[in-house]
Design an enzyme around this catalytic site. Sequence first.
Site, PDB file in Angstrom:
ATOM      1  N   GLU A 185       0.852  -1.205   0.000  1.00 56.11           N
ATOM      2  CA  GLU A 185       0.000   0.000   0.000  1.00 56.11           C
ATOM      3  C   GLU A 185       0.879   1.244   0.000  1.00 56.11           C
ATOM      4  OE1 GLU A 185      -3.322  -0.227   2.720  1.00 56.11           O
ATOM      5  OE2 GLU A 185      -3.468   1.958   2.756  1.00 56.11           O
TER       6      GLU A 185
ATOM      7  N   LYS B 283      -7.335  -1.773  11.268  1.00 58.06           N
ATOM      8  CA  LYS B 283      -6.666  -2.144  10.008  1.00 58.06           C
ATOM      9  C   LYS B 283      -5.473  -1.207   9.786  1.00 58.06           C
ATOM     10  CE  LYS B 283      -6.006  -2.101   5.350  1.00 58.06           C
ATOM     11  NZ  LYS B 283      -5.242  -1.131   4.579  1.00 58.06           N
TER      12      LYS B 283
ATOM     13  N   ASP C 281       4.667 -14.534  11.127  1.00 61.48           N
ATOM     14  CA  ASP C 281       3.357 -14.927  10.620  1.00 61.48           C
ATOM     15  C   ASP C 281       2.332 -13.810  10.894  1.00 61.48           C
ATOM     16  OD1 ASP C 281       0.834 -16.038  10.294  1.00 61.48           O
ATOM     17  OD2 ASP C 281       1.373 -17.969  11.161  1.00 61.48           O
TER      18      ASP C 281
ATOM     19  N   HIS D 150      -2.810  10.079   0.310  1.00 60.81           N
ATOM     20  CA  HIS D 150      -2.881   8.726  -0.228  1.00 60.81           C
ATOM     21  C   HIS D 150      -2.761   8.744  -1.751  1.00 60.81           C
ATOM     22  CE1 HIS D 150      -4.006   4.507  -0.038  1.00 60.81           C
ATOM     23  NE2 HIS D 150      -4.770   4.735  -1.102  1.00 60.81           N
TER      24      HIS D 150
HETATM   25  C1  MEV Z   1      -5.909   2.528   5.034  1.00 56.01           C
HETATM   26  O1  MEV Z   1      -5.082   1.444   4.681  1.00 56.01           O
HETATM   27  C2  MEV Z   1      -5.954   2.662   6.538  1.00 56.01           C
HETATM   28  C3  MEV Z   1      -6.924   3.721   7.059  1.00 56.01           C
HETATM   29  O2  MEV Z   1      -8.222   3.495   6.529  1.00 56.01           O
HETATM   30  C4  MEV Z   1      -6.907   3.618   8.548  1.00 56.01           C
HETATM   31  C5  MEV Z   1      -7.937   4.462   9.247  1.00 56.01           C
HETATM   32  O3  MEV Z   1      -8.989   4.786   8.687  1.00 56.01           O
HETATM   33  O4  MEV Z   1      -7.690   4.767  10.441  1.00 56.01           O
HETATM   34  C6  MEV Z   1      -6.504   5.099   6.605  1.00 56.01           C
END
Ligand code: MEV
Length: 441
Positions: A92, A282, A298, A395
């Site tokens: 990413e 995430k 892992d 991003h």
């Molecule tokens: C993207 O990989 C991760 C985010 O969505 C985490 C978040 O929203 O806190 C930017």
Amino acid sequence: MEEERPRKRDRIIKGFSKLLKEDKLKAVSEYIENPGEFIALLKGFWYSDTEKQKQFDEFSENTISNFHIPYGVSPNVVINGKIYMVPMVIEESSVVAAASAAAKFWGDRGGFHAEVIDVQKVGQLHFCYKGDKEVLKNLMPEIETALRTSTKDITAKMEKRGGGILDIQLVDFTDKIPDYYQLRVTFNTGDAMGANFINSCLETFGHTLQDYFLRRGENVEIVMAILSNYTPNCRVKVWVECPVYDLDGVDEHLDGQGFAEKFKKAVDIAHIDEYRATTHNKGIYNGIDAVVIATGNDFRATEAAGHAYASRNGHYESLSTCEIKDGMFKFWLEVPIALGTVGGLTSLHPLAKESLELLGHPSAPELMTIAATMGLANNYAAVKSLTTKGIQQGHMKMHLANILNQLGATDEQKAAALVHFKDVTVTYAGVEEFLKTTNTK
Ligand code: MEV
């Protein structure tokens, strides 16, 4: 007339795993419109060094090529006063940049602080016993001695390294499944992730338990013996803190106090709402997984443990917490991470070995602090962006290179696009339009 190529898609292939690698590749290519190109492409990702390629082939079954993911680094990560160059394997685009920016920001504010809470791993022997429950409970001290004696050969080496079997508990689940109990066993596996050690001990326990009851003229059914990936007591806490006024300037519209309060609100939301919590966590695993993969550990195991831990209070919630108290902003992450720095892929994968050297050959607990730190760094960066200028600007800037490649831009167009999109929001359509207007292609 064009000859129709045989398609294997609707047929079962027998004995595939026994085919030679070249033949496997050929068989797989029959699923593809252009098999020749496919074979050449996949072979293009083979190492020319056949020994090296063999090593990768042997990691798994049915290997036909290698799948590359970028190996990046986040420099200047200060944890407990020590500076690390942290390897991160992730596809990413914005993750390494975000982690590095957060590392720089917090490096100027005392760095990250970390504490390993404990390093206990867990294994379970699941079994059924139809006899008297009280008798079983009373026999436990004797059973435990038999179990420990039977695994002496396996544990001797681990004990020399300061690890071994810590505790064996009988857990009674007969109210949920008739006759079902488990032995919940706690281990210290030193610097090894310890899966093989734990599973070997547990399987031996299974035989020993069966023999023990046979000698009493009774039966136990061994259902299964396996480590648990839920390791709430193999846990690390990492945090950052600073006076609230030290956050002045983070947001162009809010002072430090305003930013801190908005940031805390975003973290609080992830504590009460599982939809937000899942995305929030995430973002944490963007950082943790990247280190876990780079060091040959892992990531499925660490993710599973983390998400289970995030549900420990009866609902799924944020793994990180924010507090503003007495003029101080504090942001922390507490998470179970079971890692190894010896054995397994850590010593087999050539890049995992280098990653560990880059990190100064950390112990497993030290690696726990590093992985968790990158989790907190990415979490801070994401929530900061979300509560200030939004996530897409940064991003998409990082994603610009991917879009340009996807659209087949020339080097000149790429260079021109970098200049053009410095102050312009990147969108797929915007890049497409920009390429149409540049005449260098
Ligand atoms: C993207 O990989 C991760 C985010 O969505 C985490 C978040 O929203 O806190 C930017």
